[in-house]
Design a protein around this motif. Structure first.
Motif, PDB file in Angstrom:
ATOM      1  N   LYS A 128       0.828  -1.224   0.000  1.00 26.77           N
ATOM      2  CA  LYS A 128       0.000   0.000   0.000  1.00 26.77           C
ATOM      3  C   LYS A 128       0.853   1.261   0.000  1.00 26.77           C
ATOM      4  CE  LYS A 128      -4.301  -1.847   1.617  1.00 26.77           C
ATOM      5  NZ  LYS A 128      -5.283  -2.003   2.702  1.00 26.77           N
ATOM      6  N   ASP A 129       2.114   1.122   0.363  1.00 25.10           N
ATOM      7  CA  ASP A 129       3.025   2.283   0.329  1.00 25.10           C
ATOM      8  C   ASP A 129       3.877   2.288  -0.940  1.00 25.10           C
ATOM      9  OD1 ASP A 129       2.055   2.867   2.814  1.00 25.10           O
ATOM     10  OD2 ASP A 129       3.774   2.057   3.902  1.00 25.10           O
ATOM     11  N   MET A 130       3.662   1.293  -1.816  1.00 26.70           N
ATOM     12  CA  MET A 130       4.571   1.084  -2.950  1.00 26.70           C
ATOM     13  C   MET A 130       3.795   0.907  -4.257  1.00 26.70           C
ATOM     14  SD  MET A 130       7.553   1.260  -1.491  1.00 26.70           S
ATOM     15  CE  MET A 130       8.818   0.411  -2.458  1.00 26.70           C
ATOM     16  N   GLY A 131       2.729   1.704  -4.406  1.00 25.26           N
ATOM     17  CA  GLY A 131       1.965   1.648  -5.650  1.00 25.26           C
ATOM     18  C   GLY A 131       1.345   0.283  -5.900  1.00 25.26           C
ATOM     19  N   GLY A 132       0.978  -0.411  -4.819  1.00 27.74           N
ATOM     20  CA  GLY A 132       0.310  -1.701  -4.968  1.00 27.74           C
ATOM     21  C   GLY A 132       1.250  -2.882  -5.155  1.00 27.74           C
ATOM     22  N   GLN A 133       2.555  -2.615  -5.142  1.00 24.98           N
ATOM     23  CA  GLN A 133       3.516  -3.708  -5.342  1.00 24.98           C
ATOM     24  C   GLN A 133       4.173  -4.098  -4.020  1.00 24.98           C
ATOM     25  OE1 GLN A 133       6.074  -4.004  -9.043  1.00 24.98           O
ATOM     26  NE2 GLN A 133       5.938  -1.813  -8.742  1.00 24.98           N
TER      27      GLN A 133
ATOM     28  N   HIS B  22       7.694   8.444  -7.462  1.00 28.08           N
ATOM     29  CA  HIS B  22       8.005   7.349  -6.532  1.00 28.08           C
ATOM     30  C   HIS B  22       9.299   6.639  -6.944  1.00 28.08           C
ATOM     31  CE1 HIS B  22       7.365   3.769  -4.003  1.00 28.08           C
ATOM     32  NE2 HIS B  22       7.682   3.078  -5.071  1.00 28.08           N
ATOM     33  N   LEU B  82      -4.904   0.959  -6.434  1.00 26.17           N
ATOM     34  CA  LEU B  82      -3.550   1.433  -6.104  1.00 26.17           C
ATOM     35  C   LEU B  82      -2.569   1.201  -7.249  1.00 26.17           C
ATOM     36  CD1 LEU B  82      -2.985  -0.058  -2.535  1.00 26.17           C
ATOM     37  CD2 LEU B  82      -3.215   2.369  -3.109  1.00 26.17           C
ATOM     38  N   GLY B  83      -2.941   0.356  -8.191  1.00 26.14           N
ATOM     39  CA  GLY B  83      -1.991  -0.098  -9.216  1.00 26.14           C
ATOM     40  C   GLY B  83      -1.266  -1.348  -8.751  1.00 26.14           C
TER      41      GLY B  83
END
Lengths: 146, 146
Positions: A128-133, B22, B82-83
């Motif tokens: 959630k802090d990493m663009g969904g990754q 990011h 979120l992607g």
């Protein structure tokens, strides 16, 4: 921090042997490491080596089969029964510096650094802090980058 | 078929500019290509170049922002706001041979080969036939593998 090598893409599978056969027989992989159990993550793991530029080692595919349904990868497979892309892993020269860096940027580091599938220290950063990754950060092995 | 180079990991994002920030400011990427619109896939795209071994080019991160909610990537983002990791792309020397290969193995190729983000012919293979991974196959650019 400077972007490190993309060490591997973690791919979860409900059946490691079937995935190995897929990479060998359909995708044409010729270099797949012997599977082993990584108890700390409750997975059976192997790596598919892909070719990099000019004969160098490319980014690996890390195949992950849960050994316990009540584990992070086990729960992921429950939601994604076919398997699929689970995480991405970048190398860093110093794991503790990297942890401090991500924390200073407000990113949630999941637990303390621990030994990963390549035998060096790793941690994960919250998707959630990493663009969904879901992002794994691993210290580069001293004997090279595989 | 012999496994080709892992050209890129496709990462979908609801906000390309935020994702670029990011990768630059958190992940430390120093080489990110200028975004452009790829009309055939209804996405705005750029590539984050990651370092490979010994100064070679590593696997890229392809950032994808939908330009239309009613598109493949637009619908994916609707489900994953979120992607996250969207697809994986391997290179082949000959796109038509590769298409015939996957079809001969009973894998569903999604449409005819068309020009992709690197300017060479590409096709996608159905994730349900590929262990849950949407898989792009691209012909290696003649001027190198980027």
């Amino acid at each position: 921090m400077k972007l490190g090598r993309l060490n591997h893409v973690g791919v979860a599978t409900p059946d490691l042997d079937a995935s190995i056969a897929h990479y060998r027989d359909i995708m044409g992989a010729t270099d797949i490491t012997e599977p082993f159990v990584l108890d700390s993550q409750k997975v059976r793991v192997c790596f598919v080596n892909t070719p990099g530029e000019n004969g160098t080692a490319g980014t690996q595919i890390e195949l992950l089969e849960p050994t316990d349904p009540d584990s992070a990868v086990g729960k992921w497979i429950e939601k994604n029964p076919l398997g699929g892309q689970h995480h991405i892993c970048y190398e860093v020269p110093d794991i503790h510096e990297a942890k401090a860096w991500f924390e200073s940027k407000g990113k949630r580091v999941l637990g303390e650094p621990r030994i990963g599938a390549h035998g060096t220290l790793i941690f994960f950063v919250h998707p959630k802090d990493m663009g969904g990754q879901l992002t794994e950060i691993m210290e580069t092995p001293k004997d090279g980058a595989h």
